[in-house]
Structure formats: structure tokens, C-alpha cells
Design a protein around this motif. Structure first.
Motif, mmCIF file in Angstrom:
data_model
loop_
_atom_site.group_PDB
_atom_site.id
_atom_site.type_symbol
_atom_site.label_atom_id
_atom_site.label_comp_id
_atom_site.label_asym_id
_atom_site.label_seq_id
_atom_site.Cartn_x
_atom_site.Cartn_y
_atom_site.Cartn_z
ATOM 1 N N THR A 153 0.837 -1.205 0.000
ATOM 2 C CA THR A 153 0.000 0.000 0.000
ATOM 3 C C THR A 153 0.865 1.246 0.000
ATOM 4 O OG1 THR A 153 -1.632 -1.236 1.302
ATOM 5 C CG2 THR A 153 -1.920 1.151 1.140
ATOM 6 N N CYS A 154 1.858 1.247 0.841
ATOM 7 C CA CYS A 154 2.786 2.378 0.907
ATOM 8 C C CYS A 154 3.539 2.546 -0.409
ATOM 9 C CB CYS A 154 3.753 2.168 2.065
ATOM 10 S SG CYS A 154 4.828 3.561 2.409
ATOM 11 N N GLU A 155 3.986 1.433 -0.999
ATOM 12 C CA GLU A 155 4.695 1.494 -2.284
ATOM 13 C C GLU A 155 3.826 2.136 -3.362
ATOM 14 O OE1 GLU A 155 7.434 -2.575 -1.792
ATOM 15 O OE2 GLU A 155 5.711 -2.518 -3.160
ATOM 16 N N ALA A 156 2.553 1.738 -3.415
ATOM 17 C CA ALA A 156 1.651 2.259 -4.455
ATOM 18 C C ALA A 156 1.453 3.764 -4.314
ATOM 19 C CB ALA A 156 0.310 1.533 -4.377
ATOM 20 N N LEU A 157 1.393 4.254 -3.083
ATOM 21 C CA LEU A 157 1.219 5.690 -2.870
ATOM 22 C C LEU A 157 2.461 6.487 -3.268
ATOM 23 C CD1 LEU A 157 -0.641 5.639 0.567
ATOM 24 C CD2 LEU A 157 -1.556 6.505 -1.593
ATOM 25 N N LEU A 158 3.627 5.869 -3.159
ATOM 26 C CA LEU A 158 4.870 6.562 -3.488
ATOM 27 C C LEU A 158 5.217 6.473 -4.974
ATOM 28 C CD1 LEU A 158 7.106 5.412 -0.485
ATOM 29 C CD2 LEU A 158 6.030 7.648 -0.798
ATOM 30 N N GLU A 159 4.746 5.471 -5.661
ATOM 31 C CA GLU A 159 5.121 5.236 -7.052
ATOM 32 C C GLU A 159 4.742 6.428 -7.930
ATOM 33 O OE1 GLU A 159 6.966 3.434 -10.107
ATOM 34 O OE2 GLU A 159 6.841 2.537 -8.100
ATOM 35 N N GLY A 160 5.743 6.936 -8.647
ATOM 36 C CA GLY A 160 5.527 8.044 -9.577
ATOM 37 C C GLY A 160 5.379 9.397 -8.921
ATOM 38 N N GLN A 161 5.568 9.495 -7.605
ATOM 39 C CA GLN A 161 5.335 10.737 -6.875
ATOM 40 C C GLN A 161 6.643 11.325 -6.355
ATOM 41 O OE1 GLN A 161 2.113 11.940 -6.615
ATOM 42 N NE2 GLN A 161 1.566 10.180 -7.893
ATOM 43 N N ARG A 162 6.588 12.629 -6.069
ATOM 44 C CA ARG A 162 7.612 13.253 -5.254
ATOM 45 C C ARG A 162 7.240 13.052 -3.788
ATOM 46 N NH1 ARG A 162 11.234 17.222 -6.622
ATOM 47 N NH2 ARG A 162 10.795 18.254 -4.628
ATOM 48 N N LEU A 163 8.244 13.099 -2.930
ATOM 49 C CA LEU A 163 7.955 12.950 -1.514
ATOM 50 C C LEU A 163 7.545 14.303 -0.923
ATOM 51 C CD1 LEU A 163 10.649 10.426 -0.222
ATOM 52 C CD2 LEU A 163 8.207 10.072 -0.460
ATOM 53 N N ALA A 164 6.502 14.890 -1.504
ATOM 54 C CA ALA A 164 5.943 16.121 -0.960
ATOM 55 C C ALA A 164 5.187 15.804 0.318
ATOM 56 C CB ALA A 164 5.024 16.768 -1.988
ATOM 57 N N ALA A 165 4.865 16.856 1.081
ATOM 58 C CA ALA A 165 4.309 16.646 2.417
ATOM 59 C C ALA A 165 3.051 15.796 2.395
ATOM 60 C CB ALA A 165 4.030 18.003 3.061
ATOM 61 N N GLU A 166 2.104 16.093 1.493
ATOM 62 C CA GLU A 166 0.835 15.361 1.477
ATOM 63 C C GLU A 166 1.047 13.899 1.123
ATOM 64 O OE1 GLU A 166 -3.534 15.558 -0.745
ATOM 65 O OE2 GLU A 166 -2.150 17.253 -0.892
ATOM 66 N N THR A 167 1.850 13.643 0.076
ATOM 67 C CA THR A 167 2.139 12.261 -0.338
ATOM 68 C C THR A 167 2.886 11.512 0.757
ATOM 69 O OG1 THR A 167 2.238 12.931 -2.659
ATOM 70 C CG2 THR A 167 3.281 10.834 -2.074
ATOM 71 N N LEU A 168 3.850 12.175 1.349
ATOM 72 C CA LEU A 168 4.659 11.545 2.383
ATOM 73 C C LEU A 168 3.803 11.136 3.578
ATOM 74 C CD1 LEU A 168 7.414 10.760 3.536
ATOM 75 C CD2 LEU A 168 7.682 13.115 4.320
ATOM 76 N N GLU A 169 2.925 12.017 4.020
ATOM 77 C CA GLU A 169 2.094 11.695 5.179
ATOM 78 C C GLU A 169 1.109 10.576 4.868
ATOM 79 O OE1 GLU A 169 2.755 12.674 8.263
ATOM 80 O OE2 GLU A 169 4.474 13.551 7.214
ATOM 81 N N ALA A 170 0.596 10.547 3.632
ATOM 82 C CA ALA A 170 -0.301 9.453 3.241
ATOM 83 C C ALA A 170 0.448 8.124 3.248
ATOM 84 C CB ALA A 170 -0.890 9.725 1.864
ATOM 85 N N ALA A 171 1.706 8.154 2.762
ATOM 86 C CA ALA A 171 2.517 6.932 2.758
ATOM 87 C C ALA A 171 2.829 6.484 4.177
ATOM 88 C CB ALA A 171 3.804 7.161 1.974
ATOM 89 N N CYS A 172 3.127 7.432 5.068
ATOM 90 C CA CYS A 172 3.404 7.083 6.459
ATOM 91 C C CYS A 172 2.175 6.459 7.112
ATOM 92 C CB CYS A 172 3.851 8.318 7.229
ATOM 93 S SG CYS A 172 5.492 8.928 6.769
ATOM 94 N N ALA A 173 1.003 7.029 6.837
ATOM 95 C CA ALA A 173 -0.226 6.475 7.402
ATOM 96 C C ALA A 173 -0.513 5.081 6.859
ATOM 97 C CB ALA A 173 -1.398 7.411 7.110
ATOM 98 N N ALA A 174 -0.112 4.830 5.603
ATOM 99 C CA ALA A 174 -0.363 3.532 4.979
ATOM 100 C C ALA A 174 0.436 2.413 5.611
ATOM 101 C CB ALA A 174 -0.065 3.608 3.488
ATOM 102 N N LEU A 175 1.510 2.752 6.330
ATOM 103 C CA LEU A 175 2.288 1.708 6.997
ATOM 104 C C LEU A 175 1.425 0.926 7.984
ATOM 105 C CD1 LEU A 175 5.626 3.640 7.631
ATOM 106 C CD2 LEU A 175 5.300 1.705 6.081
ATOM 107 N N ALA A 176 0.442 1.595 8.579
ATOM 108 C CA ALA A 176 -0.453 0.909 9.517
ATOM 109 C C ALA A 176 -1.399 -0.050 8.806
ATOM 110 C CB ALA A 176 -1.250 1.939 10.314
ATOM 111 N N GLU A 177 -1.588 0.129 7.493
ATOM 112 C CA GLU A 177 -2.389 -0.818 6.715
ATOM 113 C C GLU A 177 -1.560 -2.026 6.299
ATOM 114 O OE1 GLU A 177 -4.702 0.921 3.539
ATOM 115 O OE2 GLU A 177 -4.492 2.922 4.434
ATOM 116 N N ASP A 178 -0.281 -1.789 6.051
ATOM 117 C CA ASP A 178 0.586 -2.879 5.594
ATOM 118 C C ASP A 178 1.126 -3.731 6.740
ATOM 119 O OD1 ASP A 178 0.505 -2.358 2.798
ATOM 120 O OD2 ASP A 178 1.858 -0.654 3.094
ATOM 121 N N TYR A 179 1.240 -3.137 7.931
ATOM 122 C CA TYR A 179 1.851 -3.839 9.047
ATOM 123 C C TYR A 179 0.986 -3.729 10.297
ATOM 124 C CZ TYR A 179 6.081 -3.607 6.171
ATOM 125 O OH TYR A 179 6.977 -3.728 5.153
ATOM 126 N N SER A 180 1.060 -4.760 11.119
ATOM 127 C CA SER A 180 0.402 -4.751 12.427
ATOM 128 C C SER A 180 1.384 -5.261 13.462
ATOM 129 C CB SER A 180 -0.859 -5.634 12.394
ATOM 130 O OG SER A 180 -1.522 -5.585 13.633
#
Length: 472
Positions: A401-428
Motif C-alpha cells: 500500500t505504501c509502495e503504491a502511494l509513493l510510485e511516480g510521486q515526489r515525496l511532498a508533504a501530502e504524499t509523504l504523510e499518506a505513505a506514512c499512514a499507509a504503513l499501519a495498513e501494511d503492518y500490524s
């Protein structure tokens, strides 16, 4: 009979049981009690010995933890302990330097420290003994009373006196199967046969993890198959697009390859265990162990590594993502073994970043590890993103999930925070002594934020390195 040289002289003794360590053989059978037992797990270094193997240019000695090294693997080797250093009343330069610099108090850890420095002293590859070489040699030796300053002073001074090594006696007999359940196949065909006959056997290469079941868990091994003498498993085969790393290749041999092609992986390897551990442990063993806190699986997952599995039914190759099934469970079937690991060459424009959090800078188990691989285009967009974490799930796995959010993107603040939040979906993650679930999720997210800062604001890297230096 177990046949090896001890302090330069040929020695034979009855074959020990598979779970007997070099330390137990020395202290209980041979009554050579200079090497001490402190932890029985390869952490403190009080038991350090030097194990030499004959090469074309002579015998090369490497430090090893006697408390977790199988005694059976001494066959054909040259073992040096602290009792074998002095020549009559004349101390070895390492011993003399320790005396001159008052580098011992209670003395319990001193034999292990001396043996680690003995290996450093006689390592011809190290022309100058600087602070880095000293710290690397001693990172697996703990001292609770002397303090490390006088020990390091002794290490700097020890080469002031030359001490040529006397050649040991003729190398003893070649390895053999013992009657006590230890099997030592000489090639892959013999290994397949041994596994077909003993599908329940435990496989051992370096033994830095397996032997803990004996020393700490008090498990008696009925049947063990030793992989360390199979030449095919000890090879690194270079291909145009990568390397096949044999299951018997130890970490110490991987260091030059990773230094050249994957510096972040090399830096992680320098924190994996100690010099004694890296001299014995193997990359394939770390994967077959399938521990969720193993250091190398997340990195290899991020690199799209593959594994080659072998057995009586033939070979099969699979992606590492399919190799890990569950907690400490892999795709290996009965009678199969992990033959090699495929490490791809870095592609143009590809980057690998690895961050490890642990209580100590070296020789410690991971609390959280993040490995991120990507290709960066001219506009700063990420492509071919692979992200994997250690210490975050029951098995080593990527973060799709995190990989998909980062693919093709810059690590801008909004994208970065969405990717960080997605870690909770990928891992428990679980709560344990190394960290709570919330700590692990926050730590992994902060490691990703850290990399974004380094990637787009390089001037901040110096400040981060200063913080790291203070923390260590």
C-alpha cells in the motif's frame, strides 16, 4: 575422531555430539580453561578464539565465538586459544601491550579481548590499525570494569613489536561423518542424499542462531547436516545482471561486494552482530531462519532478490516475496535446502536506503528496520519503489500500500504523510521488549520522513549525521 590443530600442534579426540560447542570441548574435555563463558549466546566475546583455515598463501585466522561454534566444524582447522600465544616467558605483543597499558582488571573478559586483537594483529589486509579497525575488532567484546580506553591504547601499540606466526603442524584429516548424528557432505550430490535419508535433520552453516537452541534452549540435536564444507555453496558467481551468493558464503566475504555496489547495505552489515558473528554467519542462513527481526530480509525484499531451492526433486527458483510463509516458516519442503540467493546489480539511477533502529549501534537486534529502493527521475519523482520493514510483522514482508502511494510521486508533504499512514495498513506490529506497536509504527514513519528530508534537502544531512553521532 575429531582431528584439528590446537595452538600449533595436531590434536585428536573422540567425535563430540552435534550440540557440543568449541568452548565446551576446550573447557570440559581438553581442560583448556583460558576461554571463558559469559553469555553462551555469542554476545559478550569472553570465549573468543581464533580459527584458521589453510589457504595457498598460508593460514588465515578469524575470530569466532567458541560458545556457539560447533566443535565438529573444527575438523581440518587450526584453533588458537589464549594459552597458545606466548613463547615460553615471552608474551605475544598483544598480551604485552595489554599489560603495558593496564588494560585488564578482573580479567574475565581479557582472554577474549586478547584473541580478537590477535586476529587484528595478524590480519595482513589491515596495513594500519586505526580507530575504525580497533572498534570493528572489539565490537563483540564486552568489558564491565576496565573501560575501553586502555584496551584501545593497547591495540594501537601492539604492532610496535613484530611477531611472525610459526606454521602449525600438517593440517589434519578431512571432514567426515561421525557416528553421533553429524553428517558432513562433501558436495551437492552428497547433500541431497543425506537429506533424502534424514529429511528431519537440522542444517547448519555458521550456526550462530541454531546453536542457541543447544546452549540456551538445552536442545539435543539428533541429526545435523553440515553445509560448511561444500565448495559449491561457498561461491559468489558473478553474472551480467547480478550475483548468485551461495548458501555457505559468510558475511565477512560479502563486505567488499556490498561496499562497492550497495553502501547502505554494507553499513547495515557492519551493524549486524559482531566481527565474530560475521566471520561465521551466512546470508542464506538469515533468510532460512525467517525471523521477523532479521536484518537482511527486508533489504533483499526491497531489492527484488530471488532464491534458488534445491533437493532430491531438483531445483526451483522463486522470488523472495514468496519464500516467507509465516512466522519462521518458509517455502522449503522436507528434503530441500536453500542453495543460493540472487542479488541483482543496481540499475542506473537506482538508490537503496537502509535505516536500522536498535538500542546499541552494533551487535544488537533490530527494533525497527526500513529498507527503501527506488529510481529517481530528473524531476525528483520516485519509480520502481520497493519498501520493506523488519520488526513490524510476523514475517519479513514488503509494504504494498505504501509502495503504491509513493510510485511516480515526489515525496511532498501530502504524499509523504499518506505513505506514512499507509504503513499501519501494511503492518500490524506486536508489543514486546524492543518496542510497542505504536512505537514501531511511529518509528517506521519517521524513518521514511527522515529519508525525504535527506533526499530533497541535502543540506540537512550533515545535521542528521551529527545527531546520529551524539546518539551513538
Amino acid at each position: 575422531m575429531l582431528s584439528f590443530t590446537l595452538n600449533g600442534r595436531s590434536h585428536c579426540c573422540p567425535d563430540p555430539a552435534p550440540g557440543v560447542t568449541v568452548l565446551a570441548l576446550l573447557r570440559e574435555t581438553l581442560r583448556a580453561c583460558g576461554s571463558k563463558e559469559g553469555c553462551a549466546s555469542g554476545d559478550c566475546g569472553a570465549c573468543t578464539v581464533a580459527i584458521g583455515v589453510q589457504h595457498e598463501d598460508g593460514v588465515h585466522y578469524e575470530s569466532a565465538n567458541a560458545c556457539i561454534t560447533p566443535a565438529q566444524q573444527l575438523t581440518g582447522c587450526h584453533l588458537v586459544t589464549v594459552e597458545g600465544l606466548a613463547r615460553g616467558a615471552r608474551l605475544h605483543p598483544v598480551q604485552q601491550a595489554m599489560v603495558d597499558h593496564h588494560a585488564s582488571q578482573c580479567g574475565f573478559c581479557t582472554p577474549g579481548i586478547v584473541m580478537s586483537l590477535f586476529c587484528l594483529y595478524h590480519d595482513a589486509r589491515i596495513r594500519k590499525i586505526d580507530d575504525h579497525a580497533i572498534d570493528t575488532a572489539l565490537e563483540g567484546n564486552l568489558c564491565r570494569c576496565t573501560g575501553y580506553r586502555p584496551i584501545r591504547d593497547a591495540a594501537r601499540a601492539m604492532r610496535a613489536v613484530e611477531w611472525p606466526l610459526e606454521p602449525p603442524e600438517t593440517p589434519p584429516a578431512a571432514p567426515h561423518d561421525s557416528g553421533g548424528g553429524w553428517h558432513c557432505p562433501a558436495d551437492l550430490a552428497a547433500l541431497r542424499g543425506a537429506l533424502a535419508e534424514h529429511p528431519e535433520a537440522r542444517l547448519i552453516a555458521g550456526g550462530t542462531d541454531l546453536m542457541l537452541e543447544s546452549t540456551l534452549g538445552l536442545v539435543d540435536f539428533e541429526t545435523v547436516i553440515d553445509l560448511s564444507r561444500i565448495a559449491e555453496l561457498g561461491r559468489i558467481e558473478a553474472q551480467p545482471d547480478g550475483w548468485w551468493i551461495g548458501a555457505g558464503v559468510r558475511y565477512a566475504r560479502l563486505e567488499p561486494l556490498l561496499d562497492e555496489h550497495y553502501p547502505d547495505f554494507a553499513a547495515l552489515l557492519a551493524r549486524l552482530g559482531s566481527r565474530q558473528i560475521r566471520n561465521r554467519a551466512t546470508l542464506a542462513g538469515n533468510l532460512a531462519n525467517a525471523s521477523p527481526i532479521g536484518d537482511t530480509p527486508p533489504v533483499l525484499l526491497a531489492l527484488d532478490a530471488r532464491v534458488l531451492i534445491d533437493g532430491a526433486d531438483g531445483e526451483r527458483e522463486m522470488a523472495l516475496t514468496d519464500f516467507f510463509i509465516d512466522y519462521r516458516r518458509t517455502a522449503l519442503a522436507a528434503g530441500e535446502f536453500l542453495r543460493a540467493v540472487w542479488l541483482p546489480r543496481p540499475a542506473p539511477g537506482q538508490h537503496l536506503r537502509v535505516h536500522k533502529l536498535s538500542r546499541r549501534p552494533a551487535d544488537d537486534i533490530t527494533a525497527v528496520l526500513l529498507a527503501l529502493r527506488y529510481r529517481l527521475d530528473d524531476a525528483g519523482h520516485l519509480h520502481e519503489v520497493r519498501l520493506a520493514c523488519g520488526g513490524m510483522s510476523p514475517k519479513p514482508q514488503r509494504a504494498p500500500t505504501c509502495e503504491a502511494l509513493l510510485e511516480g510521486q515526489r515525496l511532498a508533504a501530502e504524499t509523504l504523510e499518506a505513505a506514512c499512514a499507509a504503513l499501519a495498513e501494511d503492518y500490524s506490529p506486536i508489543d514486546d521488549v524492543r518496542g510497542s506497536r505504536d512505537y514501531r509504527l511511529n518509528a517506521a514513519a519517521n524513518l521514511l520522513r527522515r529519508h525525504a528530508l535527506q533526499l530533497y534537502q541535502p543540506q540537512a544531512t550533515i545535521r542528521l549525521e551529527e545527531i546520529d553521532a551524539c546518539a551513538s
